[in-house]
Design a protein around this motif. Structure first.
Motif, PDB file in Angstrom:
ATOM      1  N   THR A  72     -91.981 -66.594   5.591  1.00 51.74           N
ATOM      2  CA  THR A  72     -90.603 -66.261   5.942  1.00 51.74           C
ATOM      3  C   THR A  72     -89.647 -67.164   5.171  1.00 51.74           C
ATOM      4  N   ILE A  73     -88.742 -66.551   4.422  1.00 50.59           N
ATOM      5  CA  ILE A  73     -87.800 -67.303   3.599  1.00 50.59           C
ATOM      6  C   ILE A  73     -86.593 -67.689   4.441  1.00 50.59           C
ATOM      7  N   VAL A  74     -86.105 -68.909   4.256  1.00 48.38           N
ATOM      8  CA  VAL A  74     -84.889 -69.352   4.941  1.00 48.38           C
ATOM      9  C   VAL A  74     -83.855 -69.753   3.900  1.00 48.38           C
ATOM     10  N   LEU A  75     -82.660 -69.240   4.082  1.00 52.34           N
ATOM     11  CA  LEU A  75     -81.535 -69.548   3.199  1.00 52.34           C
ATOM     12  C   LEU A  75     -80.523 -70.369   3.984  1.00 52.34           C
TER      13      LEU A  75
ATOM     14  N   ALA B  52     -79.793 -79.947   2.986  1.00 50.78           N
ATOM     15  CA  ALA B  52     -81.202 -79.544   3.017  1.00 50.78           C
ATOM     16  C   ALA B  52     -81.823 -79.493   1.622  1.00 50.78           C
ATOM     17  N   ILE B  53     -81.053 -79.791   0.596  1.00 49.40           N
ATOM     18  CA  ILE B  53     -81.580 -79.692  -0.771  1.00 49.40           C
ATOM     19  C   ILE B  53     -82.842 -80.547  -0.980  1.00 49.40           C
ATOM     20  N   PRO B  54     -82.888 -81.807  -0.510  1.00 49.83           N
ATOM     21  CA  PRO B  54     -84.122 -82.585  -0.701  1.00 49.83           C
ATOM     22  C   PRO B  54     -85.353 -81.959  -0.052  1.00 49.83           C
ATOM     23  N   LEU B  55     -85.157 -81.102   0.943  1.00 47.53           N
ATOM     24  CA  LEU B  55     -86.280 -80.496   1.656  1.00 47.53           C
ATOM     25  C   LEU B  55     -86.964 -79.385   0.852  1.00 47.53           C
ATOM     26  N   VAL B  56     -86.319 -78.954  -0.238  1.00 45.79           N
ATOM     27  CA  VAL B  56     -86.933 -77.932  -1.090  1.00 45.79           C
ATOM     28  C   VAL B  56     -88.264 -78.428  -1.649  1.00 45.79           C
TER      29      VAL B  56
ATOM     30  N   ARG C  34     -87.655 -73.218  -5.076  1.00 41.94           N
ATOM     31  CA  ARG C  34     -88.826 -73.285  -5.946  1.00 41.94           C
ATOM     32  C   ARG C  34     -88.705 -72.212  -7.041  1.00 41.94           C
ATOM     33  N   PRO C  35     -89.265 -72.451  -8.222  1.00 37.16           N
ATOM     34  CA  PRO C  35     -89.123 -71.489  -9.326  1.00 37.16           C
ATOM     35  C   PRO C  35     -89.545 -70.068  -8.988  1.00 37.16           C
ATOM     36  N   GLU C  36     -90.587 -69.922  -8.158  1.00 34.65           N
ATOM     37  CA  GLU C  36     -91.055 -68.577  -7.840  1.00 34.65           C
ATOM     38  C   GLU C  36     -90.018 -67.787  -7.032  1.00 34.65           C
TER      39      GLU C  36
ATOM     40  N   VAL D 202     -83.579 -81.992  -9.641  1.00 37.26           N
ATOM     41  CA  VAL D 202     -84.563 -80.905  -9.644  1.00 37.26           C
ATOM     42  C   VAL D 202     -84.692 -80.358 -11.060  1.00 37.26           C
ATOM     43  N   ALA D 203     -85.670 -79.482 -11.267  1.00 37.72           N
ATOM     44  CA  ALA D 203     -85.876 -78.866 -12.573  1.00 37.72           C
ATOM     45  C   ALA D 203     -84.890 -77.720 -12.789  1.00 37.72           C
ATOM     46  N   VAL D 204     -84.573 -77.436 -14.038  1.00 40.37           N
ATOM     47  CA  VAL D 204     -83.642 -76.348 -14.334  1.00 40.37           C
ATOM     48  C   VAL D 204     -84.191 -75.017 -13.846  1.00 40.37           C
ATOM     49  N   GLU D 205     -85.506 -74.898 -13.764  1.00 41.78           N
ATOM     50  CA  GLU D 205     -86.119 -73.658 -13.277  1.00 41.78           C
ATOM     51  C   GLU D 205     -85.873 -73.434 -11.792  1.00 41.78           C
ATOM     52  N   GLN D 206     -85.328 -74.441 -11.122  1.00 44.12           N
ATOM     53  CA  GLN D 206     -85.050 -74.331  -9.687  1.00 44.12           C
ATOM     54  C   GLN D 206     -83.600 -73.970  -9.386  1.00 44.12           C
TER      55      GLN D 206
END
Length: 374
Positions: free
Chosen positions: A199-202, A219-223, A252-254, A94-98
């Protein structure tokens, strides 16, 4: 007064899981002597199986990295944070921003609750689960909705989906603490596909490295597919760094930016950063930790079977045992015999949570358990 010890000697102490009795420095302050607390001040007769710690300690590479970094204590950790973020991003593709680092994954949970829950934006969790995020959400004035686990102790995702209306955050601990159970990958994927995008899921994967079941996957690939997904990890468990405090999340960066706005600057110390980076370069640490945990866990399973006690199949470094009676007095009785086990979980009042320690520690546990339960 200073106390010196070679790295070889230090590693030997750690590697044998003995008491870390080698360091006992003292400082003089205004004529008084301040003794720094070390493992030498802790009762070596106590078997601590209460906090899901890794009894084998950090990687030798992590110990060396910390030793080499002592002279950097005067510096802020900016560059080392950058190095670790880059390594974690590369490892996960993934990107460092993530990536957001935290003072343990516990800080990740805290800033997620601060960023995504509030009055009118509730938190939805399984019951029972790791409680820290519940307290953080209540601090944010959010309601907390608990949904019972399924009969096989997975998160009941259909029920959580129904409860997701007006939820700011849904928390899924997988493997779950305290049950050491997993929520299967297919159920997780289906749940994310149906969840409202606002709705955010952690998903908390603190115990990810211990899982050996084909029904589970990270679940990391699902990001990449879900802009509302955060996945948390920690260096506290398989990497043996619970006392150093280092964790991270991927999103995601946001989402990362919304969480970062709630975080203390430089919250991860330089020793934790260099130790974490070195740990990522020691693949044997993970494999050896998983193997040791599995071997000792099988021994405990066999002893519990012999004693006639049922247990929840564990996918982590701890175990839940059905005592068929109230657990609270049994916890106290174990403690009186210098064996510390997990706290009471109200949703499962007859279950005892026990960390999987070393083979000698678990032999002591079994002997004490047999005495207390007879």
């Amino acid at each position: 007064m200073s106390t010196a010890i070679s790295r070889r000697g230090f590693a030997k102490i750690v590697g044998t899981s003995a008491v870390y009795a080698a360091l006992k420095p003292s400082l003089s302050m205004s004529g008084a002597t301040l003794h720094l607390v070390s493992e030498a001040t802790i009762d070596a007769s106590v078997v601590r199986l209460s906090s899901n710690e890794n009894p084998y300690g950090p990687s030798p590479k992590a110990l060396k990295a910390m030793t080499d970094a002592f002279s950097l204590a005067w510096r802020y950790p900016d560059e080392h944070e950058k190095f670790l973020v880059e390594a974690v991003a590369k490892m996960h593709g993934v990107a460092v921003e993530q990536i957001l680092l935290g003072n343990g994954s516990g800080e990740i949970l805290k800033v997620a609750a601060a960023a995504f829950t509030a009055t009118g934006k509730k938190l939805v969790v399984g019951n029972p689960t790791f409680e820290a995020i519940l307290a953080h959400a209540r601090t944010a004035q959010a309601d907390v909705v608990k949904t019972d686990l399924t009969p096989d102790y997975a998160h009941d995702l259909p029920k959580m989906l129904v409860a997701a209306n007006n939820a700011g955050l849904i928390y899924i601990c997988n493997p779950n603490n305290p049950t050491a159970s997993i929520t299967p990958r297919d159920q997780t994927k289906a749940f994310l596909a149906k969840l409202p995008s606002q709705t955010i899921v952690l998903i908390d994967e603190a115990y990810h490295h211990y899982v050996e079941s084909s029904d589970y996957e990270s679940a990391i690939p699902l990001v990449k597919q879900h802009a509302n997904l955060i996945v948390a990890r920690t260096f506290s468990k398989i990497y043996g760094m619970a006392g150093l405090r280092c964790g991270y999340c991927i999103a995601r960066p946001e989402l990362i930016q919304r969480m970062r706005s709630q975080q203390t600057w430089d919250s991860v110390n330089i020793m934790a950063l260099v130790a974490a980076l070195a740990s990522l370069q020691d693949a044997e640490q993970v494999e050896q930790g998983r193997r040791r945990n599995s071997e000792v866990k099988k021994f405990v399973y066999s002893e519990l079977d012999r004693l006639g006690f049922k247990w929840i199949p564990s996918h982590a470094n701890f175990l839940m045992i059905d005592l068929r009676r109230e657990v609270k007095p049994m916890i106290a009785a174990m403690r009186e015999r210098n064996v510390q086990v997990g706290r009471v979980f109200p949703a499962l009042p007859n279950f005892m949570r026990v960390t999987i320690g070393t083979r000698p520690q678990m032999e002591t546990f079994v002997s004490t358990f047999r005495t207390v339960m007879s």
